[in-house]
Design a protein around this motif. Structure first.
Motif, PDB file in Angstrom:
ATOM      1  N   GLU A   1     -21.233 -44.150  38.243  1.00 43.19           N
ATOM      2  CA  GLU A   1     -22.196 -43.138  38.676  1.00 43.19           C
ATOM      3  C   GLU A   1     -22.403 -43.188  40.188  1.00 43.19           C
ATOM      4  N   ARG A   2     -22.541 -44.381  40.731  1.00 35.69           N
ATOM      5  CA  ARG A   2     -22.811 -44.504  42.159  1.00 35.69           C
ATOM      6  C   ARG A   2     -21.641 -44.032  43.015  1.00 35.69           C
ATOM      7  N   PHE A   3     -20.424 -44.263  42.528  1.00 32.15           N
ATOM      8  CA  PHE A   3     -19.251 -43.817  43.270  1.00 32.15           C
ATOM      9  C   PHE A   3     -18.831 -42.397  42.877  1.00 32.15           C
ATOM     10  N   ALA A   4     -19.585 -41.762  41.967  1.00 30.15           N
ATOM     11  CA  ALA A   4     -19.334 -40.368  41.577  1.00 30.15           C
ATOM     12  C   ALA A   4     -17.879 -40.153  41.178  1.00 30.15           C
ATOM     13  N   LEU A   5     -17.393 -41.007  40.273  1.00 35.89           N
ATOM     14  CA  LEU A   5     -15.999 -40.942  39.841  1.00 35.89           C
ATOM     15  C   LEU A   5     -15.902 -40.276  38.476  1.00 35.89           C
ATOM     16  N   ASP A   6     -15.042 -39.274  38.366  1.00 34.25           N
ATOM     17  CA  ASP A   6     -14.778 -38.593  37.097  1.00 34.25           C
ATOM     18  C   ASP A   6     -13.702 -39.376  36.348  1.00 34.25           C
ATOM     19  N   LEU A   7     -14.110 -40.084  35.298  1.00 28.92           N
ATOM     20  CA  LEU A   7     -13.179 -40.954  34.564  1.00 28.92           C
ATOM     21  C   LEU A   7     -12.277 -40.186  33.612  1.00 28.92           C
ATOM     22  N   ASP A   8     -12.544 -38.916  33.361  1.00 26.43           N
ATOM     23  CA  ASP A   8     -11.756 -38.153  32.388  1.00 26.43           C
ATOM     24  C   ASP A   8     -10.503 -37.531  32.995  1.00 26.43           C
ATOM     25  N   ARG A   9     -10.377 -37.589  34.300  1.00 29.32           N
ATOM     26  CA  ARG A   9      -9.208 -37.000  34.958  1.00 29.32           C
ATOM     27  C   ARG A   9      -8.048 -37.977  34.994  1.00 29.32           C
ATOM     28  N   ALA A  10      -6.839 -37.430  34.953  1.00 31.78           N
ATOM     29  CA  ALA A  10      -5.643 -38.260  35.074  1.00 31.78           C
ATOM     30  C   ALA A  10      -5.515 -38.763  36.503  1.00 31.78           C
ATOM     31  N   ALA A  11      -4.982 -39.965  36.650  1.00 29.17           N
ATOM     32  CA  ALA A  11      -4.887 -40.579  37.974  1.00 29.17           C
ATOM     33  C   ALA A  11      -4.032 -39.761  38.924  1.00 29.17           C
ATOM     34  N   LYS A  12      -3.063 -39.024  38.403  1.00 29.77           N
ATOM     35  CA  LYS A  12      -2.194 -38.243  39.287  1.00 29.77           C
ATOM     36  C   LYS A  12      -2.950 -37.131  39.997  1.00 29.77           C
ATOM     37  N   THR A  13      -4.152 -36.815  39.501  1.00 29.09           N
ATOM     38  CA  THR A  13      -4.962 -35.779  40.153  1.00 29.09           C
ATOM     39  C   THR A  13      -5.950 -36.363  41.148  1.00 29.09           C
ATOM     40  N   TYR A  14      -6.019 -37.681  41.233  1.00 31.33           N
ATOM     41  CA  TYR A  14      -6.986 -38.325  42.112  1.00 31.33           C
ATOM     42  C   TYR A  14      -6.552 -38.262  43.575  1.00 31.33           C
ATOM     43  N   SER A  15      -7.516 -38.080  44.431  1.00 31.51           N
ATOM     44  CA  SER A  15      -7.282 -38.209  45.873  1.00 31.51           C
ATOM     45  C   SER A  15      -7.159 -39.684  46.234  1.00 31.51           C
ATOM     46  N   THR A  16      -6.808 -39.943  47.476  1.00 33.04           N
ATOM     47  CA  THR A  16      -6.739 -41.329  47.949  1.00 33.04           C
ATOM     48  C   THR A  16      -8.075 -42.033  47.776  1.00 33.04           C
ATOM     49  N   GLY A  17      -9.151 -41.350  48.126  1.00 30.16           N
ATOM     50  CA  GLY A  17     -10.473 -41.946  47.994  1.00 30.16           C
ATOM     51  C   GLY A  17     -10.825 -42.257  46.556  1.00 30.16           C
ATOM     52  N   ASN A  18     -10.477 -41.376  45.613  1.00 33.45           N
ATOM     53  CA  ASN A  18     -10.783 -41.621  44.209  1.00 33.45           C
ATOM     54  C   ASN A  18      -9.951 -42.768  43.640  1.00 33.45           C
ATOM     55  N   ARG A  19      -8.713 -42.888  44.077  1.00 35.74           N
ATOM     56  CA  ARG A  19      -7.908 -44.044  43.643  1.00 35.74           C
ATOM     57  C   ARG A  19      -8.546 -45.334  44.138  1.00 35.74           C
ATOM     58  N   GLN A  20      -9.052 -45.291  45.362  1.00 37.78           N
ATOM     59  CA  GLN A  20      -9.724 -46.462  45.914  1.00 37.78           C
ATOM     60  C   GLN A  20     -10.977 -46.793  45.116  1.00 37.78           C
ATOM     61  N   LYS A  21     -11.689 -45.753  44.684  1.00 38.58           N
ATOM     62  CA  LYS A  21     -12.899 -45.981  43.892  1.00 38.58           C
ATOM     63  C   LYS A  21     -12.587 -46.706  42.590  1.00 38.58           C
ATOM     64  N   VAL A  22     -11.498 -46.333  41.936  1.00 46.42           N
ATOM     65  CA  VAL A  22     -11.128 -46.993  40.678  1.00 46.42           C
ATOM     66  C   VAL A  22     -10.938 -48.486  40.899  1.00 46.42           C
ATOM     67  N   ALA A  23     -10.195 -48.826  41.961  1.00 47.98           N
ATOM     68  CA  ALA A  23      -9.940 -50.239  42.244  1.00 47.98           C
ATOM     69  C   ALA A  23     -11.218 -50.987  42.593  1.00 47.98           C
ATOM     70  N   LEU A  24     -12.083 -50.352  43.376  1.00 45.00           N
ATOM     71  CA  LEU A  24     -13.339 -50.996  43.762  1.00 45.00           C
ATOM     72  C   LEU A  24     -14.247 -51.213  42.560  1.00 45.00           C
ATOM     73  N   ILE A  25     -14.359 -50.202  41.703  1.00 51.51           N
ATOM     74  CA  ILE A  25     -15.195 -50.335  40.512  1.00 51.51           C
ATOM     75  C   ILE A  25     -14.667 -51.445  39.618  1.00 51.51           C
ATOM     76  N   ALA A  26     -13.356 -51.477  39.425  1.00 45.96           N
ATOM     77  CA  ALA A  26     -12.756 -52.506  38.578  1.00 45.96           C
ATOM     78  C   ALA A  26     -13.031 -53.898  39.136  1.00 45.96           C
ATOM     79  N   ALA A  27     -12.929 -54.050  40.450  1.00 45.75           N
ATOM     80  CA  ALA A  27     -13.129 -55.372  41.060  1.00 45.75           C
ATOM     81  C   ALA A  27     -14.589 -55.793  41.037  1.00 45.75           C
ATOM     82  N   PHE A  28     -15.483 -54.900  41.469  1.00 41.71           N
ATOM     83  CA  PHE A  28     -16.895 -55.272  41.558  1.00 41.71           C
ATOM     84  C   PHE A  28     -17.530 -55.471  40.185  1.00 41.71           C
TER      85      PHE A  28
END
Length: 306
Positions: A128-155
């Motif tokens: 929620e805080r990173f405003a990431l849409d989890l239902d989208r395929a990764a191939k549609t993600y921008s660079t920033g959204n790909r970074q968000k996935v990695a950050l969320i997974a790590a934190f």
């Protein structure tokens, strides 16, 4: 014979311990005789320009390359034993690649199976805080959204060590603020954060200590306040009557008369002698400009090698 009950217990090993670490690629030495200790629960900044050896050091810590000499341990485990060492680590690279056909939710579930235990409630809050849409395929993600996935997974993990290599590339200022908040929360939980970044204001705001790497060699390890004290501080004062006489004041350098009853000088070391001198004059205003970490950093790299 039984050991004494009050015998000293061995101290817990540090989060990261590098001793004489060296890596050569043919005739090129990427890292040379690097010795460095990062304590548990510390936010540690790892600085240097491209080619300084930061990425090579991180790859050694992750077991992706072997050192040519020296040693590296994570919480006492040799990084050459990748399986043991990786139990301690969550990692965010500078350029995140994801499985293009998987959704964000599927990727987080997959990463959960390969890493440390995950706090699912906290992960939901991070989404929620990173405003990431989890239902989208990764191939549609921008660079920033790909970074968000990695950050969320790590934190969201409870890995004792977070290794973050240029982690905010692609994030907008609002998301960068959330990143900083996450680092503080990780530190408060007792996790260690090893942050490699070119964003010096970010390092300045978050880190307890920093190491500066230059051409594969360690230039300095210090707290940010200690680094600042090594550099000159600029002071500007306005006064009435006679200007303060700073010519014999310890630590005062390069006094400059600005006219209109204003004076500027640079100060090295303790400020107390200069303040005592100023107190004896009719000072109206005083402005102090402390050098930023960026200015300190550039001083190391501007000019000829030492």
């Amino acid at each position: 014979m039984a050991a004494s009950s009050d015998a000293a217990c061995p101290a817990d090993p540090p989060a990261i311990d590098l001793r004489g670490l060296t890596k050569r690629f043919g005739r090129t030495t990427a890292v040379e005789d690097l010795s460095l200790t990062v304590g548990r629960g510390e936010v540690f900044g790892f600085l240097g320009p491209n080619g300084a050896g930061k990425s090579t050091t991180i790859r050694i810590l992750l077991g992706l390359v072997r050192a040519s000499a020296g040693s590296a341990t994570l919480f006492g485990d040799d990084v050459r034993d990748v399986r043991r060492a990786h139990r301690h680590v969550a990692y965010v690279p500078a350029d995140v690649s994801l499985w293009p056909s998987l959704t964000g939710a599927e990727i987080l579930r997959l990463l959960e199976r390969t890493g440390s235990a995950v706090d699912h409630e906290y992960r939901g809050l991070l989404v929620e805080r990173f405003a990431l849409d989890l239902d989208r395929a990764a191939k549609t993600y921008s660079t920033g959204n790909r970074q968000k996935v990695a950050l969320i997974a790590a934190f969201a993990t409870r890995a004792p060590l977070l290794i973050l290599d240029e982690p905010t590339s692609g994030l907008d200022p609002l998301m960068d603020r959330e990143f900083r908040r996450c680092v503080i929360e990780a530190r408060d939980r007792g996790q260690t954060v090893f942050l490699s970044s070119h964003l010096l204001d970010e390092v300045e705001a978050l880190c307890d200590r920093v190491a500066i790497l230059r051409s594969g060699r360690l230039v300095e390890v210090a707290r940010i306040a200690e680094l600042r004290r090594l550099r000159r501080t600029e002071v500007e004062v306005s006064f009435t009557g006679q200007p303060p006489d700073l010519t014999r004041t310890p630590g005062v350098l390069e006094t400059q008369d600005l006219g209109d009853s204003r004076l500027r000088f640079t100060l090295s070391g303790a400020a107390a002698p200069a303040l005592r001198t100023l107190a004896s004059s009719e000072i109206q205003t005083i402005e102090v400009r402390v050098p930023t970490l960026e200015e300190i950093f550039l001083e190391y790299y501007g000019g000829q090698d030492r």
